[in-house]
Design an enzyme around this catalytic site. Structure first.
Site, PDB file in Angstrom:
ATOM      1  N   PRO A  91       0.819  -1.219   0.000  1.00 57.36           N
ATOM      2  CA  PRO A  91       0.000   0.000   0.000  1.00 57.36           C
ATOM      3  C   PRO A  91       0.851   1.267   0.000  1.00 57.36           C
ATOM      4  O   PRO A  91       1.817   1.369   0.758  1.00 57.36           O
ATOM      5  CB  PRO A  91      -0.810  -0.128   1.298  1.00 57.36           C
ATOM      6  CG  PRO A  91      -0.887  -1.601   1.538  1.00 57.36           C
ATOM      7  CD  PRO A  91       0.439  -2.130   1.087  1.00 57.36           C
ATOM      8  N   GLU A  92       0.499   2.194  -0.863  1.00 60.32           N
ATOM      9  CA  GLU A  92       1.218   3.459  -0.959  1.00 60.32           C
ATOM     10  C   GLU A  92       0.265   4.598  -0.606  1.00 60.32           C
ATOM     11  O   GLU A  92      -0.751   4.389   0.048  1.00 60.32           O
ATOM     12  CB  GLU A  92       1.828   3.602  -2.355  1.00 60.32           C
ATOM     13  CG  GLU A  92       2.806   2.480  -2.688  1.00 60.32           C
ATOM     14  CD  GLU A  92       3.459   2.614  -4.062  1.00 60.32           C
ATOM     15  OE1 GLU A  92       3.604   3.751  -4.553  1.00 60.32           O
ATOM     16  OE2 GLU A  92       3.826   1.577  -4.653  1.00 60.32           O
ATOM     17  N   LYS A 110       2.698   6.978   3.803  1.00 62.49           N
ATOM     18  CA  LYS A 110       2.335   5.588   4.060  1.00 62.49           C
ATOM     19  C   LYS A 110       1.896   5.345   5.504  1.00 62.49           C
ATOM     20  O   LYS A 110       1.552   4.217   5.861  1.00 62.49           O
ATOM     21  CB  LYS A 110       3.519   4.674   3.726  1.00 62.49           C
ATOM     22  CG  LYS A 110       3.918   4.699   2.254  1.00 62.49           C
ATOM     23  CD  LYS A 110       5.063   3.725   1.985  1.00 62.49           C
ATOM     24  CE  LYS A 110       5.503   3.778   0.538  1.00 62.49           C
ATOM     25  NZ  LYS A 110       6.584   2.796   0.253  1.00 62.49           N
ATOM     26  N   ARG A 143       1.729 -10.959   6.240  1.00 59.10           N
ATOM     27  CA  ARG A 143       3.183 -11.111   6.239  1.00 59.10           C
ATOM     28  C   ARG A 143       3.868 -10.489   7.455  1.00 59.10           C
ATOM     29  O   ARG A 143       5.069 -10.619   7.640  1.00 59.10           O
ATOM     30  CB  ARG A 143       3.757 -10.511   4.955  1.00 59.10           C
ATOM     31  CG  ARG A 143       3.271 -11.231   3.689  1.00 59.10           C
ATOM     32  CD  ARG A 143       4.265 -12.286   3.250  1.00 59.10           C
ATOM     33  NE  ARG A 143       3.733 -13.062   2.138  1.00 59.10           N
ATOM     34  CZ  ARG A 143       4.235 -13.021   0.902  1.00 59.10           C
ATOM     35  NH1 ARG A 143       5.230 -12.241   0.603  1.00 59.10           N
ATOM     36  NH2 ARG A 143       3.705 -13.793  -0.035  1.00 59.10           N
ATOM     37  N   ASN A 146       7.016   2.043  -5.154  1.00 65.91           N
ATOM     38  CA  ASN A 146       7.612   1.643  -6.427  1.00 65.91           C
ATOM     39  C   ASN A 146       6.779   2.040  -7.634  1.00 65.91           C
ATOM     40  O   ASN A 146       7.272   2.634  -8.590  1.00 65.91           O
ATOM     41  CB  ASN A 146       7.862   0.134  -6.422  1.00 65.91           C
ATOM     42  CG  ASN A 146       9.018  -0.255  -7.310  1.00 65.91           C
ATOM     43  OD1 ASN A 146       9.949   0.525  -7.496  1.00 65.91           O
ATOM     44  ND2 ASN A 146       8.970  -1.451  -7.869  1.00 65.91           N
TER      45      ASN A 146
END
Length: 373
Positions: free
Chosen positions: A2-3, A62, A133, A199
């Site tokens: 997520p950005e 973020k 994660r 990215n």
């Protein structure tokens, strides 16, 4: 991962459904990564939430937070696969739900939850923070709610290009670019310079500005810097306005064609015929259009081109080539330590099969991360 737009999306839902309500019940798992690595515990988070009223929600790049009627307040970071779910609401991007069975949609709390809360009143609102994660971070900050951005970790981060238009100016960007000697892609990813650019946003802004990702940031002229500033503002503002829903992104964006590197579901060309290529810059795979993004100055030496069929680097974290020097890990990329190569790749494959709904809620695309040597 997520950005800026995905974080803005979840803050939108928190303001809509949680702000102004009192928390009746809270529970948290004592996760040593999500809580422990930022100096707190699940029990402390649970205690801080119980009985408190949610006063506001905000975001910077973020990071996002909820302020309560009494400190401490919660400051959160999604890491790679974190998300916030609200029972009965589709807070994630549409493809997240397309891959789930009806029974999974009805299950509560959702899989991989780290903390959850229930508000007073009828109907009660149920909210859960999940992270498959475990690279996400949830911390408690002791300060007045209005001063939350003056405290760590927010104070160490650069301005948000959407929220902080008074601070993120063309002159600010020019000063940062002239003060450093790193590839422009690496500068854009530095959260201490600009908050929220990851990215895909970095690749999009460089494509729209027609700048090569390898070129050193201090080797651009004023016109190029002005163009880059405009595209950062344009890409970030547009993505935030669409709440990270990539179905709503403009058709001409690189985003719509950068995934897959020519494999099924991806492309090695843009609709206008421009060829796409992939290189590693600053330890990250960069997608660009060589015919559009020309080198006009000095570029970093030794950057490695990658074949079209290599896998992208968005899900399991970037693996460093043996020839690459290790760089300090950011909170986005922090890991407990790399396991053996075969074991790790086997683990990634197994996790991807199990965690399809938890991967990239914004784009709804499955991505893996092996970089070629």
């Amino acid at each position: 991962m997520p950005e800026i737009a995905e974080v803005a999306r979840i803050v939108h839902f928190l303001r809509l459904h949680l702000v102004g309500k009192k928390i009746a019940n809270a529970s948290a798992i004592d996760d040593g990564n999500v809580f422990g690595k930022v100096g707190t515990t699940g029990a402390a988070v649970e205690a801080a939430l119980k009985g408190r009223k949610v006063v506001s929600a905000g975001n910077q790049g973020k990071y996002f937070w909820i302020t309560l009627d009494k400190p401490p307040h919660l400051v959160m970071h999604f890491g790679m696969t974190g998300w916030v779910h609200i029972k009965g609401e589709k807070t994630a991007y549409a493809n997240y739900y397309k891959k789930m069975k009806d029974s999974e949609l009805e299950n509560w709390p959702p899989k991989f939850w780290k903390f959850q809360i229930t508000t007073e009143g009828k109907p009660a609102v149920e909210v859960a923070f999940t992270d498959a994660r475990r690279f996400g971070r949830v911390r408690l900050v002791e300060c007045p709610g209005d001063d939350i951005r003056k405290h760590s970790p927010l104070m160490e981060n650069g301005p948000d290009p959407v929220i902080d238009t008074d601070a993120f100016t063309e002159e600010y960007l020019r000063s940062k670019m002239k003060a450093r000697h790193v590839p422009i892609k690496a500068l854009l990813l530095d959260q201490t310079v600009i908050s929220g650019i990851g990215n895909w946003v970095a690749d999009e802004t460089l494509y729209q500005a027609k700048l090569h990702p390898e070129q050193y940031c201090d080797d651009f002229g004023d016109k190029e810097i002005a163009k880059l500033y405009e595209t950062i503002r344009y890409v970030c503002q547009t993505a935030v306005d669409k709440l990270g829903d990539s179905d709503e992104f403009p058709e001409h964006w690189l985003f719509n064609h950068r995934w897959g590197k020519g494999d099924k579901g991806g492309s090695d060309k843009l609709p206008n015929g421009e060829k796409l290529a992939f290189i590693t810059v600053g330890g990250r795979t960069s997608c660009y259009a060589p015919g559009v993004q020309k080198k006009t100055g000095q570029v970093v030496q030794g950057a490695k081109s990658e074949p079209i069929k290599a896998e992208p680097d968005e899900v399991a974290g970037v693996k460093k080539s043996r020839k690459q020097k290790a760089t300090p890990k950011t909170e986005d990329e922090e890991a407990e330590g790399p396991p053996a190569k075969k074991k790790r790749m086997r683990q990634v494959k197994e996790e991807e099969k199990e965690l399809v709904p938890e991967v990239d809620v914004s784009a709804g695309r499955r991505r893996s991360t092996r970089l070629r040597k």
